[in-house]
Design an enzyme around this catalytic site. Structure first.
Site, PDB file in Angstrom:
ATOM      1  CG  ASP A 134      49.966  47.550  44.155  1.00 25.33           C
ATOM      2  OD1 ASP A 134      50.937  47.278  44.869  1.00 25.33           O
ATOM      3  OD2 ASP A 134      49.969  48.462  43.302  1.00 25.33           O
ATOM      4  CD  GLU A 148      27.986  38.184  44.748  1.00 17.96           C
ATOM      5  OE1 GLU A 148      28.125  37.396  43.777  1.00 17.96           O
ATOM      6  OE2 GLU A 148      27.673  39.379  44.617  1.00 17.96           O
TER       7      GLU A 148
END
Length: 551
Positions: A214, A274
């Site tokens: 957002d 990751e």
């Protein structure tokens, strides 16, 4: 060590299926999707109940608007605990069930992270406002008053008035780009960045497939707190705020979109990488520099995977000239950017009403969305062709609409409950009175009615999404030679396997369109695509799709 947390695998994990690149993402506004417990408010279990329907659309992923613990002053976009599910929506176990069942259905799950600000009821803010010396004193944006007691500068809130609120505890002002109950975090503080990255890791460890971020360009502010300059009168036509809002009078040069943001986005991307097959989608709220910022935020493979700006969420209709202008600007300012397009979402009037589209034009726009280069976001109910609901003032919940009524009616009209059953009192959304009234005009297009009609908008959307998935060039190929000839927009999509020619008459009268030379075959006939040789007559809202192999 968990293999997902092994940083040495970063590079290999970046080589993934890239499901997000050209993917179709279905946005769910949880308060209004499905109520499973009869309290009139949608919840996580309600979403789980409807996963089969969502999967039947053929979309790749769902994006769930915030369900974190919150006082709900801005309906979940004011977070008081990033690691907890608000009881209104269920429990963490409910979310994990949703996540697991979505994955079983082949759906990715993206959650809506609101990092630029918190609720004023977040423990971080409670500690920060307690004094000017406490450990979290600089976790939010605090500033002294001017000598006359007024706010530190001229920055304005999107929700109206000054972006600064006086706090008697600290005897200082704090910054809030939205409601005064949504204080802005201070991203210039490294501890804040670390804490928010820990939040992201928490949800990645739970197994979410990515984040919709957002107000991604609101993270940093100008440390010098310089005044924003005035915006010239001819540039005050903004999709970010209603025209009656003085927010449009400024060029928000210093209150958002700061260069320091890039380094944080790279930290967030490194964390995301990751984990295999994750993606970040950023929302860019900037009326003047949206496409340029999109380029800055998505260039290379160290920043965001994709972003969306507000060009196709504006009041301005998608004419051939305007659509070409947007893509010309995208090519000029952000040629390497990967955009994500939306016509509707939870913050703007539904595009069926905003652009005053008839049934034929709505169908054409659905196909256009699936043909444009970039990923696509569909907002719940869009696949039914829902118009904007008319919510009377006495039923309004949105503070934005209440503030600027009647010239701006707020966002409740696009947030009314999803319509599942045409003849049910609450359209199958709930067994009790819902938080916003069900729209009778929308109920006529309910899912049960639409399922029975093979020519319904719902089935049309399914076919349009299937077309995108059937042609790799539409999903992730290049886009070239976009031209505008009168009301006709045409372009090519191409990859190693195929080339597709697309022509759309975005006008209100028939026009002749030129077709490319060579051996082509027609596709999309079941969607309304027409075929010709040399030229083709396109009636209003008609289109032509042609394909040929390139191998």
């Amino acid at each position: 060590m968990n293999v997902q947390n092994n940083a040495t695998l970063n590079r290999s994990l970046q080589v993934s299926s890239y499901w997000w690149r050209g993917g179709v993402i279905y946005q769910i506004y949880p308060r209004s999707f499905q109520d499973s417990n009869g309290d009139g408010i949608g919840d996580l279990n309600g979403i789980t109940e409807r996963l089969g329907y969502i999967a039947s659309l053929g979309v790749d992923a769902i994006w769930i608007s915030p369900f974190f613990k919150s006082p709900m002053k801005d309906f979940g976009y004011d977070v008081s605990d990033y690691r907890a599910v608000d009881p209104m929506f269920g429990t963490m176990e409910d979310f994990q069930t949703l996540l697991g069942q979505a994955h079983e259905q082949g759906l990715k799950v993206m959650i809506d992270l609101v990092l630029s600000h918190t609720s004023d009821q977040h423990p971080w803010f409670s500690e920060s406002r307690a004094s000017q010396e406490n450990p979290k004193a600089d976790w939010y944006v605090w500033a002294d008053a001017k000598s006359d007691g007024t706010a530190p500068n001229n920055w304005l809130s999107i929700f109206g008035g000054s972006a600064w609120q006086w706090d008697s505890r600290r005897q200082q002002y704090y910054l809030h780009n939205f409601l005064s109950s949504q204080p802005d975090l201070n991203f210039h503080c490294s501890d804040v960045q670390d804490a928010l990255l820990d939040v992201a890791r928490f949800w990645l460890d739970l197994g979410v497939d990515g984040f919709r971020l957002d107000t991604i360009n609101f993270y940093f502010h100008d440390k010098q707190l310089r005044d924003n300059p005035a915006l010239p009168m001819d540039q005050r036509n903004s999709s970010i705020a209603p025209q009656v809002n003085p927010y449009n009078h400024q060029d928000h040069l210093h209150s958002k979109s700061q260069p320091e943001n890039i380094a944080f986005l790279e930290r967030l991307r490194a964390l995301t990488d990751e984990y295999p097959d994750r993606a970040c989608l950023g929302e860019i709220g900037d009326a003047q520099r949206g496409l340029e910022i999109m380029g800055d935020y998505t260039t290379g493979d160290k920043r965001m995977h994709m972003c969306y700006a507000f060009e196709f969420l504006e009041k301005r209709a998608l004419t051939a000239a305007y659509t070409k202008h947007v893509f010309d600007q995208l090519e000029e300012k952000a040629g390497d950017a990967w955009p994500c397009w939306a016509f509707s979402n939870h913050d703007v009037q539904r595009h069926a009403s905003r652009w005053n589209l008839d049934e034929t034009a709505l169908r054409q726009h659905a196909v256009l969305m699936m043909c444009l280069r970039g990923s696509a976001c569909l907002y719940q109910g869009e696949e039914l062709g829902l118009p904007e609901a008319d919510v009377p003032f006495e039923n309004l919940q949105d503070p934005y609409g209440i503030e600027f009524w009647p010239e701006f009616k707020g966002r409740d009209g696009c947030r009314t409950p999803m319509v599942w059953m045409a003849q049910d009192e609450q359209s199958g959304f709930s067994t009790s009175s819902p938080w916003l009234p069900v729209s009778t005009a929308q109920a006529e297009r309910a899912v049960d009615q639409s399922e029975r009609d093979p020519n319904s908008m719902l089935h049309h959307y399914r076919r349009a999404i299937a077309l995108r998935h059937a042609h790799s060039a539409l999903r992730s190929g290049t886009q070239t030679e976009m031209t505008q000839n009168g009301s006709v927009l045409s372009f090519f999509r191409e990859d190693d396997a195929e080339q597709i020619f697309c022509a759309f008459n975005l006008g209100s009268s028939a026009i002749e369109a030129s077709l490319p030379q060579g051996e082509w075959r027609s596709i999309g006939g079941e969607l309304g695509s027409v075929y010709g040789i040399g030229t083709v007559k396109l009636d209003a809202a008609q289109f032509c799709l042609l394909v040929r192999e390139t191998r």
